[in-house]
Design a protein around this motif. Structure first.
Motif, mmCIF file in Angstrom:
data_model
loop_
_atom_site.group_PDB
_atom_site.id
_atom_site.type_symbol
_atom_site.label_atom_id
_atom_site.label_comp_id
_atom_site.label_asym_id
_atom_site.label_seq_id
_atom_site.Cartn_x
_atom_site.Cartn_y
_atom_site.Cartn_z
ATOM 1 N N ARG A 64 0.808 -1.221 0.000
ATOM 2 C CA ARG A 64 0.000 0.000 0.000
ATOM 3 C C ARG A 64 0.841 1.271 0.000
ATOM 4 O O ARG A 64 0.301 2.369 -0.100
ATOM 5 N N SER A 65 2.141 1.143 0.086
ATOM 6 C CA SER A 65 3.000 2.327 0.140
ATOM 7 C C SER A 65 3.212 2.931 -1.252
ATOM 8 O O SER A 65 3.118 2.236 -2.256
ATOM 9 N N GLY A 66 3.488 4.222 -1.282
ATOM 10 C CA GLY A 66 3.887 4.896 -2.519
ATOM 11 C C GLY A 66 2.838 4.997 -3.590
ATOM 12 O O GLY A 66 3.155 5.149 -4.777
ATOM 13 N N LYS A 67 1.547 4.975 -3.213
ATOM 14 C CA LYS A 67 0.490 4.962 -4.226
ATOM 15 C C LYS A 67 0.471 6.246 -5.062
ATOM 16 O O LYS A 67 0.283 6.211 -6.282
ATOM 17 N N GLN A 68 0.666 7.403 -4.432
ATOM 18 C CA GLN A 68 0.623 8.662 -5.189
ATOM 19 C C GLN A 68 1.808 8.757 -6.142
ATOM 20 O O GLN A 68 1.676 9.200 -7.289
ATOM 21 N N LEU A 69 2.970 8.313 -5.689
ATOM 22 C CA LEU A 69 4.146 8.299 -6.567
ATOM 23 C C LEU A 69 3.901 7.411 -7.779
ATOM 24 O O LEU A 69 4.207 7.789 -8.914
ATOM 25 N N SER A 70 3.337 6.234 -7.542
ATOM 26 C CA SER A 70 3.054 5.315 -8.652
ATOM 27 C C SER A 70 2.130 5.953 -9.675
ATOM 28 O O SER A 70 2.345 5.838 -10.883
ATOM 29 N N GLN A 71 1.103 6.644 -9.180
ATOM 30 C CA GLN A 71 0.135 7.245 -10.104
ATOM 31 C C GLN A 71 0.771 8.364 -10.922
ATOM 32 O O GLN A 71 0.539 8.470 -12.135
ATOM 33 N N VAL A 72 1.588 9.194 -10.280
ATOM 34 C CA VAL A 72 2.244 10.283 -11.006
ATOM 35 C C VAL A 72 3.230 9.716 -12.038
ATOM 36 O O VAL A 72 3.302 10.195 -13.183
ATOM 37 N N ALA A 73 3.993 8.694 -11.655
ATOM 38 C CA ALA A 73 4.931 8.069 -12.593
ATOM 39 C C ALA A 73 4.194 7.440 -13.761
ATOM 40 O O ALA A 73 4.645 7.515 -14.915
ATOM 41 N N GLU A 74 3.038 6.820 -13.491
ATOM 42 C CA GLU A 74 2.243 6.227 -14.571
ATOM 43 C C GLU A 74 1.764 7.301 -15.546
ATOM 44 O O GLU A 74 1.783 7.104 -16.764
ATOM 45 N N VAL A 75 1.320 8.424 -15.024
ATOM 46 C CA VAL A 75 0.892 9.525 -15.892
ATOM 47 C C VAL A 75 2.053 9.945 -16.790
ATOM 48 O O VAL A 75 1.908 10.049 -18.026
ATOM 49 N N PHE A 76 3.220 10.155 -16.191
ATOM 50 C CA PHE A 76 4.356 10.636 -16.968
ATOM 51 C C PHE A 76 4.768 9.650 -18.054
ATOM 52 O O PHE A 76 4.890 10.007 -19.234
ATOM 53 N N PHE A 77 4.989 8.394 -17.690
ATOM 54 C CA PHE A 77 5.522 7.444 -18.668
ATOM 55 C C PHE A 77 4.472 7.000 -19.682
ATOM 56 O O PHE A 77 4.809 6.680 -20.831
ATOM 57 N N ASN A 78 3.195 7.029 -19.304
ATOM 58 C CA ASN A 78 2.156 6.779 -20.301
ATOM 59 C C ASN A 78 2.137 7.871 -21.355
ATOM 60 O O ASN A 78 2.021 7.601 -22.557
ATOM 61 N N LEU A 79 2.257 9.124 -20.906
ATOM 62 C CA LEU A 79 2.266 10.228 -21.870
ATOM 63 C C LEU A 79 3.560 10.244 -22.678
ATOM 64 O O LEU A 79 3.558 10.665 -23.839
ATOM 65 N N ASN A 80 4.633 9.755 -22.114
ATOM 66 C CA ASN A 80 5.885 9.678 -22.871
ATOM 67 C C ASN A 80 5.772 8.689 -24.023
ATOM 68 O O ASN A 80 6.514 8.776 -25.003
ATOM 69 N N SER A 81 4.832 7.755 -23.929
ATOM 70 C CA SER A 81 4.569 6.828 -25.034
ATOM 71 C C SER A 81 3.514 7.356 -25.996
ATOM 72 O O SER A 81 3.599 7.129 -27.199
ATOM 73 N N ALA A 82 2.511 8.060 -25.457
ATOM 74 C CA ALA A 82 1.360 8.436 -26.277
ATOM 75 C C ALA A 82 1.356 9.881 -26.754
ATOM 76 O O ALA A 82 0.679 10.207 -27.730
ATOM 77 N N GLU A 83 2.103 10.759 -26.068
ATOM 78 C CA GLU A 83 2.059 12.186 -26.424
ATOM 79 C C GLU A 83 3.361 12.833 -25.968
ATOM 80 O O GLU A 83 3.385 13.673 -25.087
ATOM 81 N N THR A 84 4.464 12.415 -26.603
ATOM 82 C CA THR A 84 5.774 12.846 -26.138
ATOM 83 C C THR A 84 6.313 14.001 -26.969
ATOM 84 O O THR A 84 5.691 14.469 -27.931
ATOM 85 N N SER A 85 7.481 14.466 -26.576
ATOM 86 C CA SER A 85 8.209 15.532 -27.275
ATOM 87 C C SER A 85 9.678 15.339 -26.943
ATOM 88 O O SER A 85 10.029 14.539 -26.065
ATOM 89 N N GLU A 86 10.537 16.068 -27.625
ATOM 90 C CA GLU A 86 11.962 15.958 -27.317
ATOM 91 C C GLU A 86 12.241 16.354 -25.870
ATOM 92 O O GLU A 86 13.074 15.746 -25.193
#
Length: 680
Positions: A64-86
């Motif tokens: 149950r630890s680190g749930k907010q960190l996991s969610q923020v990291a998921e947002v970032f790396f998902n967008l790095n695949s679907a809507e990225t930039s240099e």
């Protein structure tokens, strides 16, 4: 950048979806650094507790630890695949080692591991339910497999390798995306478009105009452009040009070349697991798979190879003979295969993609897949424009069950763009778990389908509809999750089991009862003719031997790279190594300048290293499982409920073979696959 950082505030939007429009690139790093700091405090609190270690205060607390960190990291790396930039890619390279350090800090925390080990050795697992027992096993083994038992010196080495690997894998994907985006074939003479359907020409004209080439036609390496060009363009020289461009991605000796990245990734993976006592990376990976060992995987692939080779060779000869009958002279090459195969298929079955496209309007296909989910599992999908999305192309739905209760948020993102990597995938922005509250998931499917052109809506090929069903099967696995623990929820299963929910759903597309739900002509509304459905069925095994050999070639190449031992790891020539690994599956001569490894994102960027065989493995499962639906009805509620309760909702809460047997009543057999694919 901490004050009013939206990533550090509660997500005050419907269903706690990330407020995409409020997030700026500069928000990510300070937010992730702050959340790492607070997550490590959580970990320290668990490790330093004066209370005796128990299942709840150690194993559950860790999950149950680190749930907010996991969610923020998921947002970032998902967008790095679907809507990225240099800029985003540069930030990903910066954040990746920071997050790897964080992970290593947890998994190599000696005090924490002592508590985990104490709980593991002292617990009578027969007193735990299956899910609790699985979490305990997975947690303990996770520490072992992440270096918890290593010496301090080896822990440091393990951490350094992990960081370098994370960055290399990101760089590999960036190079493939850059190469895909960079290629443009401009056609100025309309004669060079001979053979291409009108819709494809219209799309190419629109692409050209958008890039400042009005009055011309542009073709790219994106699937909706590349695939029909290879299938229909009469101009053989241009087909060759497109094929060579596609097959030479990241293999040109320039700044986007991935050859050294491949070598380094393979070597570092082997070095990393050698620290843990494994001879090869495949030994390490397959320990946590249904297949269990490299020997079993290779036996499985070679058995299919033996069965598929005669059929594949006969299919190639049939296409060669057909081409010759069409006036073709010389040696049939790879850039001729799709072109003449398509013509032969049309002659034999009187069916092709362009006949079917008018019946596969994307909007109708989406409605169709929603209807299938409703008939099978009682789900309804309600478009909700209040839910934030990360791009105008994306639509968000609220998913409800039969009682009208919230099940999930579902994102759909269907069209190519420069910021999106190629292919199709399902992902999660938030996993399901329970902590007194049932936290429901946020899942997404991302594809690269044929976009609308002019006054025509998006009309899909049959293969694109199949991809939609495939990825939606993964999405159902995520949406219907019903686990206590996020690490066991949804698609968090053995990698050679994860393709079962996706691949089984593809079977519905050959059934009239399913196609009648949505396959209607986009202009007239007329349902797809019954003889078309029969043609789809009749042609379903066309060149199946060839397609099987193609999948086997990738699986064998993957295993070759990841079964290398320490004394074999020095590979001088990536292409030569690849050709040797795939030699038994080759049906054409080698093409100078072509290389698959340098663009094989599944195994060098994604999670399929030593696991690409999973697609064929899961075909055995899906063919066997679908035979139950075929016998009792493709929308049979009793069978669907059993599949949902024993497979989809259970995630990784038990060993997948136990889950499968609970649904099927027995272990799977290869017979249904051989029957379906015409290899029996």
């Amino acid at each position: 950048m901490l004050e009013n950082n939206p990533l550090l505030l509660p997500f005050d939007s419907p269903f706690e979806v990330a407020p995409f429009s409020s997030i700026r690139l500069e928000h990510y790093k300070p937010a992730i650094e702050k959340l790492i700091e607070s997550s490590l405090l959580e970990i320290d609190k668990i490790a330093a507790s004066v209370d005796a270690p128990t299942y709840d205060n150690t194993i559950v607390a860790l999950d149950r630890s680190g749930k907010q960190l996991s969610q923020v990291a998921e947002v970032f790396f998902n967008l790095n695949s679907a809507e990225t930039s240099e800029e985003m890619q540069a930030l990903a390279s910066d954040l990746s080692p920071i997050l790897t350090d964080f992970s290593n800090a947890i998994m190599q925390n000696a005090i924490l591991f002592d508590r985990v080990k104490t709980v593991y050795t002292a617990t009578d697992q027969s007193l735990l339910d299956a899910e609790d027992s699985m979490l305990l096993e997975k947690t303990y083994k996770g520490f072992i497999r992440s270096g918890a038992n290593l010496s301090d010196e080896d822990k440091k080495k393990y951490a350094e390798i992990s960081k370098e690997l994370a960055q290399l894998q990101l760089k590999f994907g960036e190079n493939v995306l850059a190469e895909t985006n960079a290629y443009e074939m401009i056609i100025e003479d309309e004669k060079d478009l001979a053979g291409l359907p009108e819709g494809i020409k219209e799309g190419a004209a629109a692409t050209a105009e958008a890039k400042g080439h009005k009055g011309k036609w542009m073709f790219t390496l994106q699937a909706p452009s590349f695939v029909p060009f290879m299938e229909y363009a009469d101009n053989r020289a241009l087909r060759e040009k497109m094929f060579r461009a596609y097959m030479s991605k990241a293999f040109k000796g320039d700044k986007f070349d991935n050859q050294e990245n491949v070598k380094k990734i393979v070597a570092l993976r082997q070095e990393k697991v050698a620290l843990l006592g494994y001879e090869s990376y495949s030994d390490y990976v397959l320990e946590e798979r249904m297949a269990e060992s490299a020997d079993k995987v290779e036996a499985f692939l070679n058995d299919l190879l033996t069965k598929a080779t005669p059929k594949a060779k006969a299919e190639v000869e049939a296409v060669k003979a057909f081409a010759k009958g069409q006036g073709f002279e010389g040696e049939l090459e790879r850039w001729d295969w799709s072109y003449y195969s398509q013509k032969l298929k049309n002659e034999k079955f009187q069916i092709n993609d362009e006949m079917l496209r008018p019946y596969f309007k994307l909007d109708n296909a989406v409605k169709g897949i929603f209807d299938v989910a409703n008939k099978l599992y009682g789900l309804t999908f309600k478009h909700n424009p209040e839910i934030p999305v990360y791009h105008p192309d994306v639509k968000a739905y609220e998913v409800l069950n039969e009682k009208g209760e919230h099940v999930s948020v579902f994102f759909e993102d269907y069209f190519p763009r420069e910021g999106k990597r190629g292919g199709a995938w399902m992902t999660s922005y938030k996993s399901q778990y329970k902590d007194g509250i049932d936290h429901r998931p946020i899942v997404s499917i991302v594809c690269n389908f044929t976009p609308a052109t002019g006054d025509k809506p998006s009309l899909l090929t049959y293969n694109e509809v199949e991809t939609l069903f495939h990825e939606f099967g993964h999405a159902l696995h995520g949406m219907l999750a019903d686990s206590k623990y996020s690490s066991l929820s949804g698609t968090s299963v053995y990698w050679d089991f994860v393709e079962l929910p996706s691949q089984i759903l593809e079977n519905w597309l050959q059934e009239k009862e399913c196609l009648d739900l949505f396959a209607k002509h986009y202009e007239t509304g007329e349902p797809i003719p019954e003889d078309y459905i029969q043609k789809i069925k009749d042609s379903s095994n066309f060149n199946e031997g060839y397609q099987t050999m193609r999948q086997l070639s990738f699986g064998l190449m993957d295993m070759a790279w990841h079964s290398l031992k320490a004394d074999e790891i020095q590979v001088d020539d990536v292409r030569a190594f690849e050709q040797k690994a795939m030699a038994q599956t080759e049906l054409f001569g080698a093409i100078e300048g072509a290389c698959m490894s340098t663009q094989f994102s599944h195994i060098f960027q994604g999670g399929y290293a030593a696991g690409y065989y999973s697609y064929k493995w899961a075909e055995v499962l899906d063919a066997d499982a679908f035979s139950v639906f075929k016998e009792k009805g493709i929308f049979n509620k009793e069978v669907a409920t059993s599949f949902k309760e024993n497979i989809l909702s259970r995630g990784g809460s038990e060993h997948p073979m136990e889950l499968y047997k609970r649904f099927r009543g027995q272990e799977p057999t290869v017979d249904a696959l051989l029957e379906r694919s015409g290899l029996k």
